[in-house]
Design a protein around this motif. Structure first.
Motif, PDB file in Angstrom:
ATOM      1  N   THR A 113       0.854  -1.182   0.000  1.00  0.00           N
ATOM      2  CA  THR A 113       0.000   0.000   0.000  1.00  0.00           C
ATOM      3  C   THR A 113       0.894   1.237   0.000  1.00  0.00           C
ATOM      4  OG1 THR A 113      -0.121   0.058   2.428  1.00  0.00           O
ATOM      5  CG2 THR A 113      -1.847  -1.170   1.278  1.00  0.00           C
ATOM      6  N   GLU A 114       0.421   2.299  -0.637  1.00  0.00           N
ATOM      7  CA  GLU A 114       1.175   3.550  -0.688  1.00  0.00           C
ATOM      8  C   GLU A 114       0.389   4.650   0.019  1.00  0.00           C
ATOM      9  OE1 GLU A 114       3.120   4.304  -4.742  1.00  0.00           O
ATOM     10  OE2 GLU A 114       1.474   2.921  -5.224  1.00  0.00           O
ATOM     11  N   ARG A 115       1.105   5.520   0.678  1.00  0.00           N
ATOM     12  CA  ARG A 115       0.469   6.707   1.252  1.00  0.00           C
ATOM     13  C   ARG A 115       1.440   7.887   1.163  1.00  0.00           C
ATOM     14  NH1 ARG A 115       1.446   8.296   6.485  1.00  0.00           N
ATOM     15  NH2 ARG A 115       2.830   6.994   7.743  1.00  0.00           N
ATOM     16  N   GLY A 116       0.862   9.073   1.087  1.00  0.00           N
ATOM     17  CA  GLY A 116       1.682  10.277   1.002  1.00  0.00           C
ATOM     18  C   GLY A 116       2.129  10.594  -0.410  1.00  0.00           C
ATOM     19  N   GLN A 117       1.390  10.083  -1.431  1.00  0.00           N
ATOM     20  CA  GLN A 117       1.800  10.346  -2.825  1.00  0.00           C
ATOM     21  C   GLN A 117       1.859  11.830  -3.145  1.00  0.00           C
ATOM     22  OE1 GLN A 117      -0.404   7.984  -1.896  1.00  0.00           O
ATOM     23  NE2 GLN A 117      -0.581   6.327  -3.400  1.00  0.00           N
ATOM     24  N   HIS A 118       1.113  12.643  -2.405  1.00  0.00           N
ATOM     25  CA  HIS A 118       1.134  14.093  -2.651  1.00  0.00           C
ATOM     26  C   HIS A 118       2.497  14.706  -2.325  1.00  0.00           C
ATOM     27  CE1 HIS A 118       0.143  13.639   1.626  1.00  0.00           C
ATOM     28  NE2 HIS A 118       0.722  14.814   1.795  1.00  0.00           N
ATOM     29  N   LEU A 126       7.403   1.692  -9.022  1.00  0.00           N
ATOM     30  CA  LEU A 126       6.913   2.896  -8.352  1.00  0.00           C
ATOM     31  C   LEU A 126       7.428   4.170  -9.010  1.00  0.00           C
ATOM     32  CD1 LEU A 126       7.413   1.738  -4.642  1.00  0.00           C
ATOM     33  CD2 LEU A 126       5.270   1.789  -5.925  1.00  0.00           C
ATOM     34  N   PHE A 127       8.674   4.135  -9.499  1.00  0.00           N
ATOM     35  CA  PHE A 127       9.286   5.309 -10.132  1.00  0.00           C
ATOM     36  C   PHE A 127       9.891   4.895 -11.474  1.00  0.00           C
ATOM     37  CE2 PHE A 127       9.115   6.477  -5.704  1.00  0.00           C
ATOM     38  CZ  PHE A 127       8.775   7.822  -5.734  1.00  0.00           C
ATOM     39  N   PRO A 128       9.078   4.904 -12.538  1.00  0.00           N
ATOM     40  CA  PRO A 128       9.586   4.524 -13.860  1.00  0.00           C
ATOM     41  C   PRO A 128      10.824   5.346 -14.235  1.00  0.00           C
ATOM     42  CG  PRO A 128       7.193   4.749 -13.899  1.00  0.00           C
ATOM     43  CD  PRO A 128       7.645   5.261 -12.567  1.00  0.00           C
ATOM     44  N   ASP A 129      11.798   4.678 -14.817  1.00  0.00           N
ATOM     45  CA  ASP A 129      13.048   5.299 -15.283  1.00  0.00           C
ATOM     46  C   ASP A 129      13.974   5.734 -14.147  1.00  0.00           C
ATOM     47  OD1 ASP A 129      12.400   4.961 -17.964  1.00  0.00           O
ATOM     48  OD2 ASP A 129      11.357   6.876 -18.082  1.00  0.00           O
ATOM     49  N   VAL A 130      13.720   5.292 -12.924  1.00  0.00           N
ATOM     50  CA  VAL A 130      14.574   5.672 -11.808  1.00  0.00           C
ATOM     51  C   VAL A 130      15.997   5.154 -12.018  1.00  0.00           C
ATOM     52  CG1 VAL A 130      14.124   3.605 -10.396  1.00  0.00           C
ATOM     53  CG2 VAL A 130      14.695   5.772  -9.278  1.00  0.00           C
ATOM     54  N   ALA A 131      16.987   5.933 -11.583  1.00  0.00           N
ATOM     55  CA  ALA A 131      18.391   5.521 -11.612  1.00  0.00           C
ATOM     56  C   ALA A 131      18.783   5.140 -10.188  1.00  0.00           C
ATOM     57  CB  ALA A 131      19.273   6.653 -12.124  1.00  0.00           C
ATOM     58  N   ILE A 132      19.093   3.882  -9.973  1.00  0.00           N
ATOM     59  CA  ILE A 132      19.373   3.374  -8.631  1.00  0.00           C
ATOM     60  C   ILE A 132      20.887   3.322  -8.397  1.00  0.00           C
ATOM     61  CG2 ILE A 132      19.064   1.448  -7.034  1.00  0.00           C
ATOM     62  CD1 ILE A 132      16.591   0.641  -8.622  1.00  0.00           C
ATOM     63  N   VAL A 133      21.321   3.871  -7.272  1.00  0.00           N
ATOM     64  CA  VAL A 133      22.719   3.742  -6.867  1.00  0.00           C
ATOM     65  C   VAL A 133      22.891   2.343  -6.271  1.00  0.00           C
ATOM     66  CG1 VAL A 133      24.553   4.618  -5.387  1.00  0.00           C
ATOM     67  CG2 VAL A 133      22.900   6.213  -6.399  1.00  0.00           C
ATOM     68  N   ALA A 134      23.716   1.518  -6.917  1.00  0.00           N
ATOM     69  CA  ALA A 134      23.861   0.120  -6.511  1.00  0.00           C
ATOM     70  C   ALA A 134      25.335  -0.241  -6.366  1.00  0.00           C
ATOM     71  CB  ALA A 134      23.197  -0.795  -7.540  1.00  0.00           C
ATOM     72  N   VAL A 142      14.759  16.273  -1.716  1.00  0.00           N
ATOM     73  CA  VAL A 142      14.942  14.862  -1.364  1.00  0.00           C
ATOM     74  C   VAL A 142      13.611  14.285  -0.885  1.00  0.00           C
ATOM     75  CG1 VAL A 142      16.107  13.240   0.175  1.00  0.00           C
ATOM     76  CG2 VAL A 142      17.361  15.186  -0.762  1.00  0.00           C
ATOM     77  N   LEU A 143      13.233  13.159  -1.443  1.00  0.00           N
ATOM     78  CA  LEU A 143      12.011  12.474  -1.034  1.00  0.00           C
ATOM     79  C   LEU A 143      12.373  11.270  -0.169  1.00  0.00           C
ATOM     80  CD1 LEU A 143       8.908  12.053  -1.247  1.00  0.00           C
ATOM     81  CD2 LEU A 143       9.377  10.571  -3.220  1.00  0.00           C
ATOM     82  N   PRO A 144      12.107  11.317   1.156  1.00  0.00           N
ATOM     83  CA  PRO A 144      12.343  10.140   1.996  1.00  0.00           C
ATOM     84  C   PRO A 144      11.189   9.148   1.822  1.00  0.00           C
ATOM     85  CG  PRO A 144      12.364  12.203   3.266  1.00  0.00           C
ATOM     86  CD  PRO A 144      11.706  12.482   1.955  1.00  0.00           C
ATOM     87  N   VAL A 145      11.526   7.887   1.657  1.00  0.00           N
ATOM     88  CA  VAL A 145      10.521   6.834   1.513  1.00  0.00           C
ATOM     89  C   VAL A 145      10.794   5.767   2.568  1.00  0.00           C
ATOM     90  CG1 VAL A 145       9.447   5.154  -0.022  1.00  0.00           C
ATOM     91  CG2 VAL A 145      10.390   7.270  -0.967  1.00  0.00           C
ATOM     92  N   ALA A 146       9.796   5.523   3.414  1.00  0.00           N
ATOM     93  CA  ALA A 146       9.930   4.542   4.492  1.00  0.00           C
ATOM     94  C   ALA A 146       9.160   3.276   4.137  1.00  0.00           C
ATOM     95  CB  ALA A 146       9.412   5.129   5.806  1.00  0.00           C
ATOM     96  N   LEU A 147       9.813   2.132   4.365  1.00  0.00           N
ATOM     97  CA  LEU A 147       9.186   0.845   4.075  1.00  0.00           C
ATOM     98  C   LEU A 147       9.309  -0.086   5.273  1.00  0.00           C
ATOM     99  CD1 LEU A 147      11.523   1.416   1.460  1.00  0.00           C
ATOM    100  CD2 LEU A 147       9.565   0.335   0.372  1.00  0.00           C
ATOM    101  N   ASN A 148       8.375  -1.025   5.370  1.00  0.00           N
ATOM    102  CA  ASN A 148       8.479  -2.048   6.428  1.00  0.00           C
ATOM    103  C   ASN A 148       8.548  -3.447   5.827  1.00  0.00           C
ATOM    104  OD1 ASN A 148       5.865  -2.389   5.550  1.00  0.00           O
ATOM    105  ND2 ASN A 148       4.945  -2.416   7.594  1.00  0.00           N
ATOM    106  N   VAL A 154       4.421   1.491   2.044  1.00  0.00           N
ATOM    107  CA  VAL A 154       5.345   2.402   1.367  1.00  0.00           C
ATOM    108  C   VAL A 154       4.880   3.819   1.683  1.00  0.00           C
ATOM    109  CG1 VAL A 154       6.349   3.125  -0.825  1.00  0.00           C
ATOM    110  CG2 VAL A 154       5.682   0.732  -0.489  1.00  0.00           C
ATOM    111  N   SER A 155       5.651   4.542   2.486  1.00  0.00           N
ATOM    112  CA  SER A 155       5.246   5.880   2.937  1.00  0.00           C
ATOM    113  C   SER A 155       6.163   6.942   2.345  1.00  0.00           C
ATOM    114  CB  SER A 155       5.294   5.967   4.463  1.00  0.00           C
ATOM    115  OG  SER A 155       4.419   5.021   5.058  1.00  0.00           O
ATOM    116  N   TYR A 156       5.572   7.856   1.559  1.00  0.00           N
ATOM    117  CA  TYR A 156       6.314   8.985   1.007  1.00  0.00           C
ATOM    118  C   TYR A 156       6.220  10.127   2.013  1.00  0.00           C
ATOM    119  CZ  TYR A 156       5.477   6.131  -3.133  1.00  0.00           C
ATOM    120  OH  TYR A 156       5.391   5.075  -4.024  1.00  0.00           O
ATOM    121  N   LEU A 157       7.346  10.473   2.619  1.00  0.00           N
ATOM    122  CA  LEU A 157       7.359  11.446   3.711  1.00  0.00           C
ATOM    123  C   LEU A 157       7.584  12.863   3.181  1.00  0.00           C
ATOM    124  CD1 LEU A 157       9.524   9.313   6.185  1.00  0.00           C
ATOM    125  CD2 LEU A 157       7.036   9.280   5.843  1.00  0.00           C
ATOM    126  N   ASP A 158       7.524  13.830   4.098  1.00  0.00           N
ATOM    127  CA  ASP A 158       7.700  15.233   3.704  1.00  0.00           C
ATOM    128  C   ASP A 158       9.049  15.429   3.013  1.00  0.00           C
ATOM    129  OD1 ASP A 158       5.271  15.884   4.836  1.00  0.00           O
ATOM    130  OD2 ASP A 158       6.145  16.483   6.763  1.00  0.00           O
TER     131      ASP A 158
END
Length: 239
Positions: free
Chosen positions: A61-66, A91-99, A179-185, A204-208
């Motif tokens: 589930t997602e919350r905080g999409q705004h 969740l983020f098409p075309d995202v570049a992930i630091v791996a 910066v968008l912080p995203v918290a997951l459990n 999946v929580s999109y924080l301030d």
């Protein structure tokens, strides 16, 4: 039963991944176009999430999409599971992930990492890795791609407090982007040390968003606090 369902998912994952071998060949013959590679990666990841729901009963589930910025940004997330590495492709098409560069030892998957392309760094190379991370993140943002980094560096059990490794604060200062912080459990359901995957709903929580312009110390303090507070309050929704 949960163990059997988890094994069923592992079998589905192997079959689904095998079905993408012809796709890889087609993309290679076409010159490995980046957008095509990323589209295939999203389709592969989406299929895995569907397989998880069908075989294990694990959804999200997602919350905080705004809170998601309209412009490409730096995304930071806590890291508890393999799940988020896959889910962020959807969740983020075309995202570049630091791996970490060690992932290049995985057959097929390494090809997608190179051709997407993702931002691959050798964590043992110190300041050289930081420079490479900043330069390739700037290039990705210029292309309209958000950049995702897991500041903890590796997966951690859901019970452990969040603590960033060095590097993310320099990336924040150099990029000058929100910066968008995203918290997951996710670790409550599919995490290190678990012998099988559990049914339930990953949060999946999109924080301030954190605006640019803070000092590195202020950024680290605020980012860790936001993610840690959400980690403590994010109880799993078991099926």
């Amino acid at each position: 039963m949960p163990r059997i369902r988890s094994i069923l998912f592992d079998l589905l994952l192997a079959v689904w991944t095998g079905l993408f071998a012809p796709v890889l060949v087609i993309l290679w013959l076409c010159g490995s176009p980046e957008r095509g590679v990323r589209l295939a990666s999203r389709l592969w990841a989406r299929g895995i999430l569907v397989g998880l729901k069908w075989s294990v009963g694990l959804t999200y589930t997602e919350r905080g999409q705004h809170n998601i910025p309209d412009e490409p940004c730096l995304i930071i997330a806590n890291h508890q599971s393999t799940w988020e590495t896959l889910a962020f492709l959807v969740l983020f098409p075309d995202v570049a992930i630091v791996a970490k560069q060690e992932l290049l030892t995985i057959p097929v998957f390494s090809w997608f990492l190179r051709k997407s392309p993702m931002i691959l760094i050798d964590r043992e190379s110190g300041s050289k890795a930081i420079r490479k991370m900043v330069e390739e993140s700037e290039a990705a943002l210029a292309q309209g791609r958000s950049v995702l980094i897991f500041p903890e560096g590796t997966r951690k059990p859901a019970s452990e407090p969040i603590e960033f490794k060095r590097g993310v604060e320099l990336l924040y200062v150099k990029l000058g982007r929100p910066v968008l912080p995203v918290a997951l459990n996710s670790g409550h359901f599919w995490g290190p040390g678990r012998t099988y995957k559990r049914a339930g709903a990953i949060s999946v929580s999109y924080l301030d968003p954190i605006p640019p312009g803070l000092t590195a110390r202020e950024f680290m303090r605020r980012a860790e606090h936001l993610l840690e507070a959400e980690r403590r309050s994010s109880w799993p929704q078991a099926a």
